[in-house]
Motif scaffolding. Structure first.
Motif, mmCIF file in Angstrom:
data_model
loop_
_atom_site.group_PDB
_atom_site.id
_atom_site.type_symbol
_atom_site.label_atom_id
_atom_site.label_comp_id
_atom_site.label_asym_id
_atom_site.label_seq_id
_atom_site.Cartn_x
_atom_site.Cartn_y
_atom_site.Cartn_z
ATOM 1 N N GLU A 100 0.813 -1.212 0.000
ATOM 2 C CA GLU A 100 0.000 0.000 0.000
ATOM 3 C C GLU A 100 0.856 1.276 0.000
ATOM 4 O O GLU A 100 0.359 2.346 0.331
ATOM 5 C CB GLU A 100 -0.944 0.005 1.204
ATOM 6 N N SER A 101 2.110 1.167 -0.360
ATOM 7 C CA SER A 101 2.961 2.341 -0.525
ATOM 8 C C SER A 101 3.186 2.616 -1.996
ATOM 9 O O SER A 101 3.084 1.721 -2.838
ATOM 10 C CB SER A 101 4.314 2.131 0.163
ATOM 11 N N PHE A 102 3.514 3.887 -2.297
ATOM 12 C CA PHE A 102 3.862 4.245 -3.670
ATOM 13 C C PHE A 102 5.366 4.453 -3.755
ATOM 14 O O PHE A 102 5.927 5.275 -3.024
ATOM 15 C CB PHE A 102 3.158 5.523 -4.122
ATOM 16 N N VAL A 103 6.003 3.704 -4.641
ATOM 17 C CA VAL A 103 7.435 3.850 -4.887
ATOM 18 C C VAL A 103 7.628 4.116 -6.373
ATOM 19 O O VAL A 103 7.251 3.304 -7.220
ATOM 20 C CB VAL A 103 8.214 2.589 -4.468
ATOM 21 N N SER A 104 8.195 5.261 -6.690
ATOM 22 C CA SER A 104 8.420 5.609 -8.092
ATOM 23 C C SER A 104 9.295 4.560 -8.777
ATOM 24 O O SER A 104 10.202 3.982 -8.164
ATOM 25 C CB SER A 104 9.101 6.975 -8.179
ATOM 26 N N GLU A 105 9.041 4.352 -10.052
ATOM 27 C CA GLU A 105 9.843 3.400 -10.820
ATOM 28 C C GLU A 105 11.308 3.826 -10.910
ATOM 29 O O GLU A 105 12.190 2.987 -11.106
ATOM 30 C CB GLU A 105 9.264 3.236 -12.228
ATOM 31 N N SER A 106 11.580 5.115 -10.753
ATOM 32 C CA SER A 106 12.960 5.589 -10.844
ATOM 33 C C SER A 106 13.650 5.654 -9.482
ATOM 34 O O SER A 106 14.827 6.017 -9.395
ATOM 35 C CB SER A 106 13.005 6.968 -11.503
ATOM 36 N N ALA A 107 12.940 5.301 -8.412
ATOM 37 C CA ALA A 107 13.544 5.308 -7.079
ATOM 38 C C ALA A 107 14.414 4.063 -6.891
ATOM 39 O O ALA A 107 14.202 3.030 -7.536
ATOM 40 C CB ALA A 107 12.468 5.362 -5.999
ATOM 41 N N GLU A 108 15.375 4.170 -5.980
ATOM 42 C CA GLU A 108 16.255 3.047 -5.654
ATOM 43 C C GLU A 108 16.149 2.757 -4.161
ATOM 44 O O GLU A 108 16.302 3.659 -3.342
ATOM 45 C CB GLU A 108 17.708 3.373 -6.013
ATOM 46 N N ILE A 109 15.892 1.491 -3.830
ATOM 47 C CA ILE A 109 15.741 1.071 -2.441
ATOM 48 C C ILE A 109 16.831 0.050 -2.138
ATOM 49 O O ILE A 109 16.939 -0.978 -2.807
ATOM 50 C CB ILE A 109 14.364 0.441 -2.161
ATOM 51 N N GLY A 110 17.657 0.319 -1.108
ATOM 52 C CA GLY A 110 18.772 -0.551 -0.787
ATOM 53 C C GLY A 110 18.369 -1.838 -0.094
ATOM 54 O O GLY A 110 17.270 -1.959 0.471
ATOM 55 N N THR A 111 19.265 -2.793 -0.109
ATOM 56 C CA THR A 111 19.058 -4.100 0.516
ATOM 57 C C THR A 111 18.707 -3.948 1.992
ATOM 58 O O THR A 111 19.310 -3.162 2.719
ATOM 59 C CB THR A 111 20.337 -4.946 0.393
ATOM 60 N N GLY A 112 17.721 -4.715 2.438
ATOM 61 C CA GLY A 112 17.387 -4.781 3.848
ATOM 62 C C GLY A 112 16.518 -3.654 4.366
ATOM 63 O O GLY A 112 16.148 -3.652 5.540
ATOM 64 N N SER A 113 16.177 -2.695 3.517
ATOM 65 C CA SER A 113 15.339 -1.585 3.962
ATOM 66 C C SER A 113 13.867 -1.998 3.991
ATOM 67 O O SER A 113 13.454 -2.931 3.297
ATOM 68 C CB SER A 113 15.522 -0.366 3.046
ATOM 69 N N VAL A 114 13.104 -1.289 4.802
ATOM 70 C CA VAL A 114 11.665 -1.538 4.934
ATOM 71 C C VAL A 114 10.919 -0.254 4.602
ATOM 72 O O VAL A 114 11.216 0.800 5.163
ATOM 73 C CB VAL A 114 11.304 -1.999 6.356
ATOM 74 N N ILE A 115 9.968 -0.349 3.689
ATOM 75 C CA ILE A 115 9.076 0.756 3.352
ATOM 76 C C ILE A 115 7.702 0.389 3.892
ATOM 77 O O ILE A 115 7.068 -0.558 3.432
ATOM 78 C CB ILE A 115 8.997 1.004 1.830
ATOM 79 N N SER A 116 7.244 1.126 4.884
ATOM 80 C CA SER A 116 5.999 0.810 5.563
ATOM 81 C C SER A 116 4.795 1.224 4.704
ATOM 82 O O SER A 116 4.936 1.638 3.548
ATOM 83 C CB SER A 116 5.969 1.519 6.924
ATOM 84 N N TYR A 117 3.595 1.119 5.275
ATOM 85 C CA TYR A 117 2.383 1.368 4.508
ATOM 86 C C TYR A 117 2.115 2.871 4.325
ATOM 87 O O TYR A 117 2.491 3.690 5.150
ATOM 88 C CB TYR A 117 1.169 0.692 5.148
ATOM 89 N N HIS A 118 1.498 3.192 3.179
ATOM 90 C CA HIS A 118 1.093 4.552 2.821
ATOM 91 C C HIS A 118 2.281 5.517 2.765
ATOM 92 O O HIS A 118 2.131 6.709 3.019
ATOM 93 C CB HIS A 118 0.020 5.082 3.770
ATOM 94 N N CYS A 119 3.453 5.001 2.431
ATOM 95 C CA CYS A 119 4.610 5.871 2.216
ATOM 96 C C CYS A 119 4.631 6.341 0.766
ATOM 97 O O CYS A 119 4.051 5.717 -0.121
ATOM 98 C CB CYS A 119 5.908 5.123 2.511
ATOM 99 N N ASN A 120 5.322 7.447 0.547
ATOM 100 C CA ASN A 120 5.548 7.953 -0.799
ATOM 101 C C ASN A 120 7.052 8.077 -1.017
ATOM 102 O O ASN A 120 7.731 8.801 -0.277
ATOM 103 C CB ASN A 120 4.887 9.319 -0.989
ATOM 104 N N ILE A 121 7.560 7.368 -2.016
ATOM 105 C CA ILE A 121 8.978 7.452 -2.380
ATOM 106 C C ILE A 121 9.021 8.015 -3.801
ATOM 107 O O ILE A 121 8.621 7.356 -4.755
ATOM 108 C CB ILE A 121 9.678 6.087 -2.315
ATOM 109 N N GLY A 122 9.493 9.250 -3.931
ATOM 110 C CA GLY A 122 9.342 9.986 -5.183
ATOM 111 C C GLY A 122 10.384 9.678 -6.239
ATOM 112 O O GLY A 122 11.319 8.900 -6.022
#
Length: 218
Positions: A100-122
């Motif tokens: 239930e979070s939005f993560v842009s296709e151009s965003a980069e998320i590193g190993t082991g990270s957690v993106i919780s619910y209803h977050c926006n990563i631009g």
């Protein structure tokens, strides 16, 4: 089906349990099976209704090659130390993004990270390894966040913000665009940063405002 063990059975571990159960039921995630939890204090485990058993202590755990791991400890004092100990013994960690979070296709998320619910990563946002982006946080376009950061609920990092490693952003804190924050800082709840922060600082200040209501003239 991905098999994982969650390291930590306190409040954050319980949240991860809920996230994964929700993702499995919704069908929006690839299925994840939690094999169990690790914690040096069994009382933590018994406070919550987990979907898998307590497997034993963190200190006494022998790394398994038949599964991966997810860090369920939010406290930065222990998070990095435990992750690095596990990595040194050959553990592999997964990245978890709530459906239930939005993560842009151009965003980069590193190993082991957690993106919780209803977050926006631009767009063009970069989040390093083993960072926690908590519920409803917004990491705006072109932000760069390092490793082992705790970004609390409702935090808003404005565009082009740069953040180092091992920072704690309290609930409802924010930055104005283009700021730099170093490493190992504590940003208190509700603070809005309007200037750069170097390293090893605690940012807390109280603003006293006098509000005068002026009645409208007829």
């Amino acid at each position: 089906m991905k098999n994982i063990i969650i390291v930590g059975s306190g409040g954050h571990g319980a949240e991860l349990d809920d996230y994964i159960r929700y993702g499995n039921k919704s069908g929006k995630d690839d299925p994840i099976k939690i094999l169990g939890y690790l914690d040096d204090n069994p009382d933590n485990y018994h406070r919550y209704m987990f979907s898998a058993p307590l497997l034993g202590s963190i200190k006494g755990h022998e790394i398994r090659s038949d599964c991966e791991y997810l860090i369920g400890i939010a406290n930065l004092t222990y998070r990095r130390k435990i992750v690095e100990e596990f990595l040194g013994k050959g553990a592999k960690f997964i990245t978890y993004i709530h459906p239930e979070s939005f993560v842009s296709e151009s965003a980069e998320i590193g190993t082991g990270s957690v993106i919780s619910y209803h977050c926006n990563i631009g767009p063009n946002a970069k989040i390093g390894r083993y960072s926690l982006i908590n519920a409803r946080a917004s990491v705006s376009h072109d932000c760069e966040i390092g490793d082992f950061n705790f970004i609390g609920p409702n935090v808003c990092l404005s565009g082009f913000t740069k953040v180092g490693d091992e920072n704690m952003f309290g609930i409802n804190s924010a930055t104005i665009p283009g700021l730099s924050v170093g490493s190992r800082n504590k940003i208190a709840a509700g603070m809005t940063l309007d200037k750069n922060v170097e390293d090893d600082s605690t940012v807390f200040y109280k603003i006293k405002e006098r509000v005068i209501a002026i009645p409208k003239s007829n």
